[in-house]
Write a protein that holds these residues in place. Sequence first.
Motif, short mmCIF file in Angstrom:
data_model
loop_
_atom_site.label_atom_id
_atom_site.label_comp_id
_atom_site.label_asym_id
_atom_site.label_seq_id
_atom_site.Cartn_x
_atom_site.Cartn_y
_atom_site.Cartn_z
N PHE A 44 30.57 33.39 36.07
CA PHE A 44 29.48 33.90 35.34
C PHE A 44 29.68 33.78 33.67
O PHE A 44 30.93 34.18 33.43
N TRP A 45 28.86 33.80 32.90
CA TRP A 45 28.78 33.89 31.39
C TRP A 45 27.44 34.19 31.20
O TRP A 45 26.37 34.06 31.60
N LYS A 46 27.36 34.79 29.63
CA LYS A 46 26.29 35.00 29.05
C LYS A 46 25.64 33.79 28.72
O LYS A 46 26.28 33.03 28.26
N GLU A 47 24.12 33.83 29.15
CA GLU A 47 23.62 32.80 28.81
C GLU A 47 23.43 32.13 27.39
O GLU A 47 23.65 30.98 27.01
N ASP A 48 23.48 32.97 26.30
CA ASP A 48 23.71 32.60 25.07
C ASP A 48 25.11 32.05 24.67
O ASP A 48 25.03 31.36 23.50
N GLN A 49 26.00 32.02 25.53
CA GLN A 49 27.28 31.45 25.20
C GLN A 49 27.49 30.31 25.96
O GLN A 49 28.48 29.40 25.67
N ALA A 50 26.40 29.68 26.68
CA ALA A 50 26.49 28.34 27.48
C ALA A 50 27.07 27.18 26.54
O ALA A 50 27.86 26.44 26.78
N ARG A 51 26.43 27.16 25.27
CA ARG A 51 26.60 26.02 24.57
C ARG A 51 28.08 26.06 23.97
O ARG A 51 28.61 25.06 24.04
N ASP A 52 28.57 27.37 23.72
CA ASP A 52 29.97 27.41 23.09
C ASP A 52 30.98 26.96 24.44
O ASP A 52 31.97 26.29 23.86
N LEU A 53 30.57 27.50 25.50
CA LEU A 53 31.65 27.09 26.69
C LEU A 53 31.66 25.80 26.91
O LEU A 53 32.53 25.09 27.13
N PHE A 54 30.57 25.03 26.95
CA PHE A 54 30.38 23.48 27.09
C PHE A 54 31.01 22.84 26.02
O PHE A 54 31.94 21.91 26.33
N LEU A 55 30.89 23.20 24.59
CA LEU A 55 31.74 22.56 23.83
C LEU A 55 33.19 22.74 23.64
O LEU A 55 33.73 21.84 23.39
N ALA A 56 33.55 23.98 24.17
CA ALA A 56 34.97 24.15 24.36
C ALA A 56 35.52 23.32 25.30
O ALA A 56 36.88 23.12 25.28
N LEU A 57 34.91 22.85 26.47
CA LEU A 57 35.54 21.72 27.19
C LEU A 57 36.02 20.44 26.32
O LEU A 57 36.93 19.83 26.96
N TYR A 58 35.30 20.09 25.44
CA TYR A 58 35.54 18.90 24.87
C TYR A 58 37.12 18.80 24.26
O TYR A 58 37.71 18.00 24.43
N GLY A 59 37.49 19.88 23.81
CA GLY A 59 39.00 20.01 23.18
C GLY A 59 39.85 20.29 24.28
O GLY A 59 41.20 20.17 23.99
#
Length: 88
Positions: A44-59
């Motif tokens: 689970f993660w904070k909903e407002d952090q979903a974009r940041d978590l997704f972008l972190a996968l890129y690197g």
Amino acid sequence: MGDEYRAKIFKSGNSVALRLPKALGLSDGEEVVLVPHEDGSFSFWKEDQARDLFLALYGSMSSDFMQEGRGDIDQGERDWTSNTPQAA
């Protein structure tokens, strides 16, 4: 690994609930995304952090990730006239 917390499930109306420690950094009313996994665990993660978590996968992927493509994957025939999913 970081700190470990234990929590107890309790009944709340017709649902079950999990009380999370304040030390996790969650605020009252904050929404989280909860994803169950096949092995019975959850993420689970904070909903407002979903974009940041997704972008972190890129690197996080190696430079040669899928360098040779996906390989030969048999997709089988599909019936595009039906609205019901086909069994695999």
